[in-house]
Design a protein around this motif. Structure first.
Motif, PDB file in Angstrom:
ATOM      1  N   LEU A   1       0.833  -1.196   0.000  1.00 40.82           N
ATOM      2  CA  LEU A   1       0.000   0.000   0.000  1.00 40.82           C
ATOM      3  C   LEU A   1       0.868   1.247   0.000  1.00 40.82           C
ATOM      4  O   LEU A   1       1.858   1.335   0.737  1.00 40.82           O
ATOM      5  CB  LEU A   1      -0.913   0.033   1.223  1.00 40.82           C
ATOM      6  N   PHE A   2       0.444   2.228  -0.804  1.00 39.23           N
ATOM      7  CA  PHE A   2       1.141   3.501  -0.885  1.00 39.23           C
ATOM      8  C   PHE A   2       0.116   4.632  -0.821  1.00 39.23           C
ATOM      9  O   PHE A   2      -1.045   4.455  -1.180  1.00 39.23           O
ATOM     10  CB  PHE A   2       1.938   3.606  -2.189  1.00 39.23           C
ATOM     11  N   ARG A   3       0.602   5.799  -0.420  1.00 39.21           N
ATOM     12  CA  ARG A   3      -0.224   7.000  -0.389  1.00 39.21           C
ATOM     13  C   ARG A   3       0.507   8.104  -1.116  1.00 39.21           C
ATOM     14  O   ARG A   3       1.707   8.308  -0.920  1.00 39.21           O
ATOM     15  CB  ARG A   3      -0.495   7.400   1.058  1.00 39.21           C
TER      16      ARG A   3
ATOM     17  N   PRO B   1      -9.694   3.451   3.611  1.00 35.56           N
ATOM     18  CA  PRO B   1      -9.306   4.604   4.420  1.00 35.56           C
ATOM     19  C   PRO B   1     -10.375   4.934   5.445  1.00 35.56           C
ATOM     20  O   PRO B   1     -11.551   4.604   5.280  1.00 35.56           O
ATOM     21  CB  PRO B   1      -9.155   5.723   3.384  1.00 35.56           C
ATOM     22  N   SER B   2      -9.971   5.599   6.528  1.00 32.68           N
ATOM     23  CA  SER B   2     -10.937   6.069   7.515  1.00 32.68           C
ATOM     24  C   SER B   2     -11.758   7.207   6.915  1.00 32.68           C
ATOM     25  O   SER B   2     -11.362   7.806   5.912  1.00 32.68           O
ATOM     26  CB  SER B   2     -10.210   6.548   8.771  1.00 32.68           C
ATOM     27  N   PRO B   3     -12.926   7.526   7.495  1.00 34.68           N
ATOM     28  CA  PRO B   3     -13.773   8.584   6.923  1.00 34.68           C
ATOM     29  C   PRO B   3     -13.068   9.921   6.740  1.00 34.68           C
ATOM     30  O   PRO B   3     -13.338  10.646   5.781  1.00 34.68           O
ATOM     31  CB  PRO B   3     -14.925   8.687   7.931  1.00 34.68           C
ATOM     32  N   ASP B   4     -12.153  10.267   7.653  1.00 36.90           N
ATOM     33  CA  ASP B   4     -11.441  11.536   7.508  1.00 36.90           C
ATOM     34  C   ASP B   4     -10.125  11.393   6.751  1.00 36.90           C
ATOM     35  O   ASP B   4      -9.396  12.375   6.572  1.00 36.90           O
ATOM     36  CB  ASP B   4     -11.188  12.176   8.874  1.00 36.90           C
ATOM     37  N   GLY B   5      -9.809  10.175   6.321  1.00 34.25           N
ATOM     38  CA  GLY B   5      -8.618   9.944   5.513  1.00 34.25           C
ATOM     39  C   GLY B   5      -7.311   9.912   6.261  1.00 34.25           C
ATOM     40  O   GLY B   5      -6.242   9.809   5.644  1.00 34.25           O
ATOM     41  N   THR B   6      -7.339   9.937   7.599  1.00 34.92           N
ATOM     42  CA  THR B   6      -6.094  10.006   8.358  1.00 34.92           C
ATOM     43  C   THR B   6      -5.471   8.638   8.633  1.00 34.92           C
ATOM     44  O   THR B   6      -4.291   8.559   8.961  1.00 34.92           O
ATOM     45  CB  THR B   6      -6.298  10.730   9.698  1.00 34.92           C
ATOM     46  N   ARG B   7      -6.254   7.554   8.505  1.00 39.46           N
ATOM     47  CA  ARG B   7      -5.726   6.213   8.707  1.00 39.46           C
ATOM     48  C   ARG B   7      -6.209   5.295   7.597  1.00 39.46           C
ATOM     49  O   ARG B   7      -7.214   5.589   6.923  1.00 39.46           O
ATOM     50  CB  ARG B   7      -6.137   5.634  10.068  1.00 39.46           C
TER      51      ARG B   7
ATOM     52  N   ALA C   1      -2.609   1.835   9.759  1.00 36.20           N
ATOM     53  CA  ALA C   1      -1.462   2.741   9.725  1.00 36.20           C
ATOM     54  C   ALA C   1      -1.946   4.150   9.451  1.00 36.20           C
ATOM     55  O   ALA C   1      -2.973   4.347   8.778  1.00 36.20           O
ATOM     56  CB  ALA C   1      -0.471   2.309   8.641  1.00 36.20           C
ATOM     57  N   PRO C   2      -1.225   5.162   9.967  1.00 34.97           N
ATOM     58  CA  PRO C   2      -1.561   6.534   9.579  1.00 34.97           C
ATOM     59  C   PRO C   2      -1.302   6.741   8.095  1.00 34.97           C
ATOM     60  O   PRO C   2      -0.304   6.252   7.563  1.00 34.97           O
ATOM     61  CB  PRO C   2      -0.623   7.380  10.445  1.00 34.97           C
ATOM     62  N   SER C   3      -2.193   7.449   7.427  1.00 35.02           N
ATOM     63  CA  SER C   3      -2.097   7.570   5.975  1.00 35.02           C
ATOM     64  C   SER C   3      -0.981   8.499   5.507  1.00 35.02           C
ATOM     65  O   SER C   3      -0.695   8.552   4.311  1.00 35.02           O
ATOM     66  CB  SER C   3      -3.437   8.047   5.393  1.00 35.02           C
TER      67      SER C   3
END
Length: 298
Positions: free
Chosen positions: A56-58, A88-94, A112-114
């Motif tokens: 996985l990559f961001r 991803p989490s709803p707020d995109g942070t994880r 993991a944190p995004s």
């Protein structure tokens, strides 16, 4: 395959490659991606290292920065499940994902944190060989917890669990004990994220009933469907939450004439049930709710 962004509604703008260049080999490339809320970055799964599966990559969607890996390290042969295996989490942070990172072919849940600022943590206890986390993950609306299913072939069951999204090694079972061969399927997180709904064959293998459980009280589900027949093809086939969240409609055989019927259960107040079946017709397929809150079926 590569991950490419093209600006402009007509597609006339220059395409920007977002994934990092890699040396191609058999099976390499970008295989899946998710776009978190806000659209400022994209999370993608790609096979770029020989001997490993997907990682996985961001990367920012404007291509302003290089991507960062979120999922490593892996044992040799390890990788992330693609089909409903990361979200991803709803707020995109994880980002939560299912991977055989620690033991090859033992698929566990990680988070993991995004932004790549910390290594992934394994959610829930370590799993024994042969036991796996199933695809299909749900973050709660606040992003603080993840719902997931674990298949345990030794005990012939698939259970529903919840884990804090950033805490290693701890989880709680949401459903309760059921017969050998039992499994939780078709999990839906209700609006507001306080209750989960699912089908399970708790009493008898392949006899599926409809349940809900409050996330605040793990292990105490409530059966929403009427008691089913234990002979013949009696089972809840599917269910739909009403747009107003006030009731749930399920499609099941509840009588002894082998007709599939529609039933609605109130989720507020007394929890009354209504039979929506048209006795003059067979119900074949339920399509869901219309925009004005009416159930549509054929």
């Amino acid at each position: 395959a590569e991950l490419v962004r093209r600006s402009g509604q007509d597609g006339s703008a220059t395409a920007i490659r977002l994934d990092a260049p890699f040396t191609a080999f058999a099976g390499s490339g970008v295989h899946a991606f998710r776009l978190p809320a806000g659209g400022t970055h994209v999370v993608y799964a790609a096979t770029v290292t020989a001997g490993l599966g997907d990682q996985l990559f961001r990367v920012p969607t404007d291509g302003s920065q290089a991507g960062v890996e979120l999922s490593g390290p892996f044992v040799n042969g390890g990788g992330v499940i693609l089909a409903e295996g990361f979200t991803p989490s709803p707020d995109g942070t994880r980002v939560a994902f299912v991977a055989d990172s620690v033991t090859d072919e033992v698929f566990e849940l990680f988070s993991a944190p995004s932004d790549g600022s910390a290594a992934p943590v394994r959610l829930g206890p370590a799993l024994a060989p042969g036991t796996d986390v199933e695809p299909g993950l749900f973050f709660t609306p606040d992003g603080q917890a993840v719902l997931y299913r674990v298949h345990d072939p030794a005990r012939e069951r698939t259970e529903l669990r919840i884990a804090a999204s950033a805490t290693a090694g701890v989880s709680a079972r949401l459903d309760d004990e059921f017969s050998p061969g039992g499994e939780v399927v078709d999990v839906v997180l209700g609006p507001g994220g306080q209750r989960a709904f699912y089908r399970a064959d708790r009493a008898l293998d392949e006899l599926f009933e409809l349940f809900s459980v409050r996330l605040a009280t793990p292990g105490a589900p409530v059966r929403l469907s009427n008691p089913l027949q234990v002979e013949g093809p009696a089972s809840v086939a599917e269910f739909f939450l009403a747009p107003d969240s006030g009731h749930v409609v399920y499609h099941a055989l509840l009588g002894d004439d082998y007709r599939m019927g529609l039933h609605a259960r109130e989720l507020r107040g007394a929890g009354r049930e209504r039979d929506l079946t048209d006795s003059a017709h067979w119900i074949r397929d339920v399509l869901g709710f219309s925009v004005d809150g009416r159930i549509v079926y054929t």
